[in-house]
Design an enzyme around this catalytic site. Structure first.
Site, PDB file in Angstrom:
ATOM      1  N   ASN A   7      -4.128   9.223   1.697  1.00  0.00           N
ATOM      2  CA  ASN A   7      -4.376   8.445   2.927  1.00  0.00           C
ATOM      3  C   ASN A   7      -4.641   9.618   3.973  1.00  0.00           C
ATOM      4  OD1 ASN A   7      -4.663   5.525   2.631  1.00  0.00           O
ATOM      5  ND2 ASN A   7      -2.856   5.343   3.676  1.00  0.00           N
ATOM      6  N   ASP A   8      -3.598  10.482   4.464  1.00  0.00           N
ATOM      7  CA  ASP A   8      -3.761  11.215   5.580  1.00  0.00           C
ATOM      8  C   ASP A   8      -2.941  12.194   5.570  1.00  0.00           C
ATOM      9  OD1 ASP A   8      -1.759  10.078   7.256  1.00  0.00           O
ATOM     10  OD2 ASP A   8      -3.430   8.434   7.478  1.00  0.00           O
ATOM     11  N   ASP A  68       0.781  -1.113   0.047  1.00  0.00           N
ATOM     12  CA  ASP A  68       0.097  -0.160   0.171  1.00  0.00           C
ATOM     13  C   ASP A  68       0.824   1.296   0.031  1.00  0.00           C
ATOM     14  OD1 ASP A  68      -2.270  -1.546  -0.113  1.00  0.00           O
ATOM     15  OD2 ASP A  68      -2.808  -1.093   1.994  1.00  0.00           O
TER      16      ASP A  68
END
Length: 294
Positions: free
Chosen positions: A148-149, A74
């Site tokens: 993602n963040d 990922d």
């Protein structure tokens, strides 16, 4: 057909799967553009020369590129998403890592998956990104977007930080904590989830703000609209803090504030017919693994 292949250094135990992939593509007359640094790495492990064309950024790719294959876990997918930027090139991930939420094509099913992709038997799922810019110009808008963040951390382990969060011009909270996570629906199953944040379905039009080890246990994650404008001001004894945007990190002065908004573009992920979102959740999070279900 032309495709791009992106990867990073990985365990040599999977090199056989990489050779299988490139052999498959050559037999089907697929023109491969390979990321330059990844090509240099592969040449040390694999003596087979597939006569690839190389690229450094998505601007080096032809406009008719069909999709990009990400080889790894990922984290590699996140790097691939950063690399393609706003080009709109769809991404499919072959999982050489562990969890595989984003890179969910098994290395044991490479040919089966590529048969579907080359025959256009897939859907494209748009995923929202976050954008951040700093008041001192260190981080410019559009440079460090996150699939993602975006996370604010304390600089060292000496003391917690205080994050003053202003949402759409109104004070949301002053978080006494080790940090603060602002996650997309894609990132809601990553760091945010491990800190107690909720799982958000892709396409729901929301982000989640999750504190990291808050001093006040009454403080909980909050789901906000993706149209938000979030400003962060940080206090710290060290007068420094760290902000990460997926795989990129910056050390900033506490005199520097952050502005976080939704990015003006999205990333397109390739999803095959068997890639059901809740099925992936059940598999990866081990839902239903209970003797009462048998």
């Amino acid at each position: 057909m032309s495709i791009a292949v992106y990867g990073r250094e990985f365990n040599q135990s999977v090199i056989g799967y990489v050779v299988e992939l490139f052999t498959y593509l050559r037999e089907r007359n697929v023109q491969v553009y390979i990321y330059q640094d990844f090509h240099t790495f592969l040449k040390k492990l694999c003596k087979v020369d597939f006569k690839f064309k190389k690229f450094k950024t998505h601007k080096d790719l032809p406009k008719d590129i069909s999709f990009m294959l990400s080889l790894g876990g990922d984290g590699t997918m996140l790097s691939a998403a950063t690399l393609i930027g706003d080009s709109g090139i769809p991404i499919a991930g072959i999982n050489f890592g562990r969890l595989g939420f984003l890179a969910n094509i098994s290395k044991n099913k490479i040919e089966e998956a590529l048969d579907q992709i080359l025959n256009n038997q897939y859907t494209v799922q748009p995923r929202a990104l976050l954008q951040v810019e700093s008041s001192d110009g260190t981080i410019k808008a559009g440079v460090s977007n996150a699939l993602n963040d975006i996370t604010v951390f304390r600089y060292d382990s000496s003391a917690m930080i205080t994050v003053h969060a202003v949402l759409n011009g109104e004070l949301l909270n002053s978080y006494w904590s080790d940090g603060l996570i602002i996650a997309t629906p894609t990132g809601s199953t990553a760091y945010s989830l491990s800190c107690g944040g909720p799982i958000i379905m892709p396409g729901s039009g929301n982000f989640v703000i999750t504190p990291v080890s808050p001093h006040n246990l009454n403080v909980r994650p909050i789901v906000v609209s993706e149209d938000m404008e979030l400003r962060l001001n940080i206090e710290s004894r060290t007068e420094k803090y760290i902000v990460s945007c997926d795989s990129k990190s910056y050390t900033l002065s506490t005199k520097t504030s952050l502005l976080i908004t939704k990015a003006p573009y999205h990333v397109n992920l390739i999803r095959l017919k068997d890639d059901q979102y809740f099925g992936i959740l059940r598999e990866k999070l081990l839902w239903g693994i209970d003797v009462r279900n048998y």
